[in-house]
Design a protein around this motif. Structure first.
Motif, short mmCIF file in Angstrom:
data_model
loop_
_atom_site.label_atom_id
_atom_site.label_comp_id
_atom_site.label_asym_id
_atom_site.label_seq_id
_atom_site.Cartn_x
_atom_site.Cartn_y
_atom_site.Cartn_z
N HIS A 333 24.12 45.20 57.31
CA HIS A 333 24.66 43.85 57.19
C HIS A 333 23.89 42.85 58.06
O HIS A 333 24.25 41.67 58.07
CB HIS A 333 26.15 43.83 57.57
CG HIS A 333 26.97 44.77 56.75
ND1 HIS A 333 27.26 44.56 55.42
CD2 HIS A 333 27.58 45.97 57.08
CE1 HIS A 333 28.02 45.56 54.96
NE2 HIS A 333 28.22 46.42 55.95
N TYR A 334 22.91 43.32 58.81
CA TYR A 334 22.16 42.43 59.69
C TYR A 334 21.06 41.72 58.90
O TYR A 334 20.61 42.19 57.85
CB TYR A 334 21.53 43.21 60.85
CG TYR A 334 22.53 43.78 61.84
CD1 TYR A 334 23.87 43.41 61.79
CD2 TYR A 334 22.12 44.68 62.81
CE1 TYR A 334 24.78 43.94 62.69
CE2 TYR A 334 23.02 45.22 63.71
CZ TYR A 334 24.36 44.84 63.64
OH TYR A 334 25.27 45.36 64.52
N SER A 335 20.64 40.61 59.47
CA SER A 335 19.49 39.91 58.90
C SER A 335 18.20 40.61 59.31
O SER A 335 18.22 41.60 60.04
CB SER A 335 19.49 38.45 59.38
OG SER A 335 19.42 38.39 60.79
N ALA A 336 17.09 40.12 58.85
CA ALA A 336 15.81 40.76 59.15
C ALA A 336 15.53 40.75 60.64
O ALA A 336 15.93 39.84 61.36
CB ALA A 336 14.69 40.04 58.39
N THR A 426 14.99 46.62 56.29
CA THR A 426 15.65 45.98 57.43
C THR A 426 16.58 46.94 58.16
O THR A 426 16.58 47.02 59.39
CB THR A 426 16.44 44.75 56.96
OG1 THR A 426 15.54 43.84 56.32
CG2 THR A 426 17.12 44.06 58.12
N SER A 427 17.37 47.69 57.38
CA SER A 427 18.28 48.65 57.98
C SER A 427 17.53 49.73 58.74
O SER A 427 17.92 50.14 59.84
CB SER A 427 19.17 49.28 56.91
OG SER A 427 20.03 50.24 57.47
N TRP A 430 16.32 48.28 62.11
CA TRP A 430 17.40 48.16 63.08
C TRP A 430 17.80 49.53 63.64
O TRP A 430 18.06 49.67 64.84
CB TRP A 430 18.61 47.48 62.45
CG TRP A 430 18.54 45.99 62.43
CD1 TRP A 430 18.46 45.19 61.34
CD2 TRP A 430 18.53 45.11 63.56
NE1 TRP A 430 18.40 43.88 61.69
CE2 TRP A 430 18.44 43.79 63.08
CE3 TRP A 430 18.57 45.32 64.94
CZ2 TRP A 430 18.41 42.70 63.91
CZ3 TRP A 430 18.53 44.21 65.78
CH2 TRP A 430 18.45 42.92 65.26
#
Length: 468
Positions: A333-336, A426-427, A430
């Protein structure tokens, strides 16, 4: 006549000055005869300091032997100790013949003799010492007074290095009223003899160990005059085995267990629940063992700092686990990831924590064509067939519809599978950042624990050093 009166006055004054100058005469060598003579010649003068002249200084020799250390109260800043006090002095001009009176030494009631008012300045409670009603009186006029004293004295206790602390408490013996010109105290035994005798007769083998005794003789200058004092410095060392076994070792076990809990993978094990259980257990442990810790408002013991530091480290490790777990499970759910953060963590910090960057996968991803492309391919294939071959009939329209539906379903399945197992780029970034930070904080946790514990041990060692 005037000369006779003058001679009589001189004789009376000389008799008063001589005081105890006459030898004791016994009618027979029996106890009754001796005590009758003592009652007549000595006991009636018990209010007088036994010297020939008021200007004479009475020398009183003393020494004290430590029999037992009963307790130390850190909150009240007091020491309870049991000693034997020995006082010796001479009655000037008093004696008797051993053969005439039948003995060389006799015990007499203390209240029948003049006894010096030697007290301990640090007394802070009522004297509840056992009653010793007799003293020894020798035929040379020598008096030997030996009595036990239970001392509750003030002592400035330093508990910063508890339970490895060494206490230095003083006992100051001196006359409460008489100045040094009247009573002069001298030490009859050396400090080495006193400590050797004290260790031989020591009765209690409890928490405290008698380390050394130092003795100083001083003349205290006060407004009313000079006072003769003898100060005993009782140096005690606490036996720390009880506190090491019940406090330090269990605390070290719990902090070590919290340290190794970093090895649990946060993505597959609920590490936070494990750490929370450790914190609760450590809190209960401190509540149970709170009675063993000293209570005082002067200084904070180093062991309290040790426990507070251990609890703070456990809480910090729990917060770190919550942070890493949030990254691992909510990264989709995070942005890049910002470019600077990716370079800092994945390129530099990953090398610091010995975590090599993740290699690119060698797997080839095959993309399925869309339904329209499949139909166009089929039509082009049909047109490319030579003329001499018998023409093939195109598939019926319902069959093309079924192929289109099947193609869409296969593409949807492939996208879902790739998204589930591989995740988005992206995931993955992170999660990799979370892994690097987790290992970095684990290393910092080890370094901080090591430095803190070594510093505390060094402080204990330096503060506890004593040269006898």
């Amino acid at each position: 006549m005037r000369e006779v009166k003058t001679a009589g006055l001189i004789f009376i004054c000389f008799s008063l000055l001589q005081g105890f100058a006459a030898a004791l005469n016994c009618s027979s060598p029996t106890p009754e005869s001796l005590f009758e003579a003592l009652e007549r010649e000595l006991f009636q003068k018990k209010l007088l300091r036994p010297v020939k002249s008021f200007s004479d200084t009475m020398i009183i020799s003393m020494h004290a032997t430590v029999v037992g250390v009963l307790g130390v109260n850190e909150k009240a800043q007091s020491l309870t100790i049991f000693i034997w006090q020995v006082l010796e002095w001479d009655i000037q001009g008093f004696s008797w013949d051993e053969k005439e009176c039948g003995t060389k030494r006799v015990s007499v009631p203390r209240e029948n003799l003049w006894v010096p008012d030697i007290l301990i300045s640090e007394f802070m409670d009522e004297d509840k010492s056992p009653n010793a009603p007799y003293v020894y009186l020798y035929n040379t006029g020598h008096v030997y007074d030996d009595k036990p004293i239970r001392v509750i004295s003030t002592c400035r206790l330093g508990i910063y290095t508890f339970p490895f602390d060494i206490q230095n408490c003083s006992l100051t013996f001196g006359s409460y009223l008489h100045v040094a010109e009247d009573i002069l105290l001298v030490q009859s035994a050396t400090a080495a003899e006193v400590i050797e005798e004290s260790r031989e007769v020591m009765q209690t083998k409890g928490e405290w160990e008698l380390l050394n005794i130092e003795i100083t003789t001083t003349i205290l200058n006060i407004v009313h005059g000079n006072y003769s004092d003898i100060t005993y410095y009782i140096i005690l060392r606490r036996r720390p085995v009880l506190y090491v076994v019940n406090l330090l070792i269990p605390s070290c076990f719990l902090i070590t267990l919290d340290l190794f809990s970093f090895l649990l993978p946060p993505q597959s094990v609920d590490r936070s629940s494990f750490k929370m259980t450790l914190i609760l257990g450590y809190t209960v442990f401190l509540l149970i063992m709170n009675d063993l810790l000293p209570v005082t408002g002067n200084t904070t013991p180093l062991i309290n700092v040790f426990f507070s530091l251990s609890l703070a480290l456990m809480v910090a490790s729990l917060l770190e686990t919550v942070f890493i777990t949030n990254i691992q499970f909510s990264s989709s759910h995070y942005s890049a990831v910002p470019n600077w953060l990716s370079i800092l963590v994945l390129r530099y910090l990953a090398i610091v924590v010995c975590l090599p960057p993740k290699k690119k996968s060698n797997r080839i991803t095959v993309s399925l064509p869309s339904a329209r492309a499949m139909n166009a391919s089929i039509v082009s294939d049909l047109h490319s067939i030579p003329d001499h071959t018998p023409p093939m009939k195109p598939p019926p329209e319902p069959a093309l519809d079924e192929l289109r539906k099947l193609s869409r379903d296969l593409v949807a399945i492939r996208l879902q599978v790739d998204k589930h197992f591989l995740g988005s780029k992206t995931s993955q970034e992170w999660q990799m950042i979370g892994t690097v930070i987790d290992r970095l904080l684990f290393g910092l946790y080890i370094v901080f624990i090591s430095v803190s514990f070594v510093s505390i041990v060094c402080l204990w060692t330096l503060s506890n050093s004593y040269e006898s």
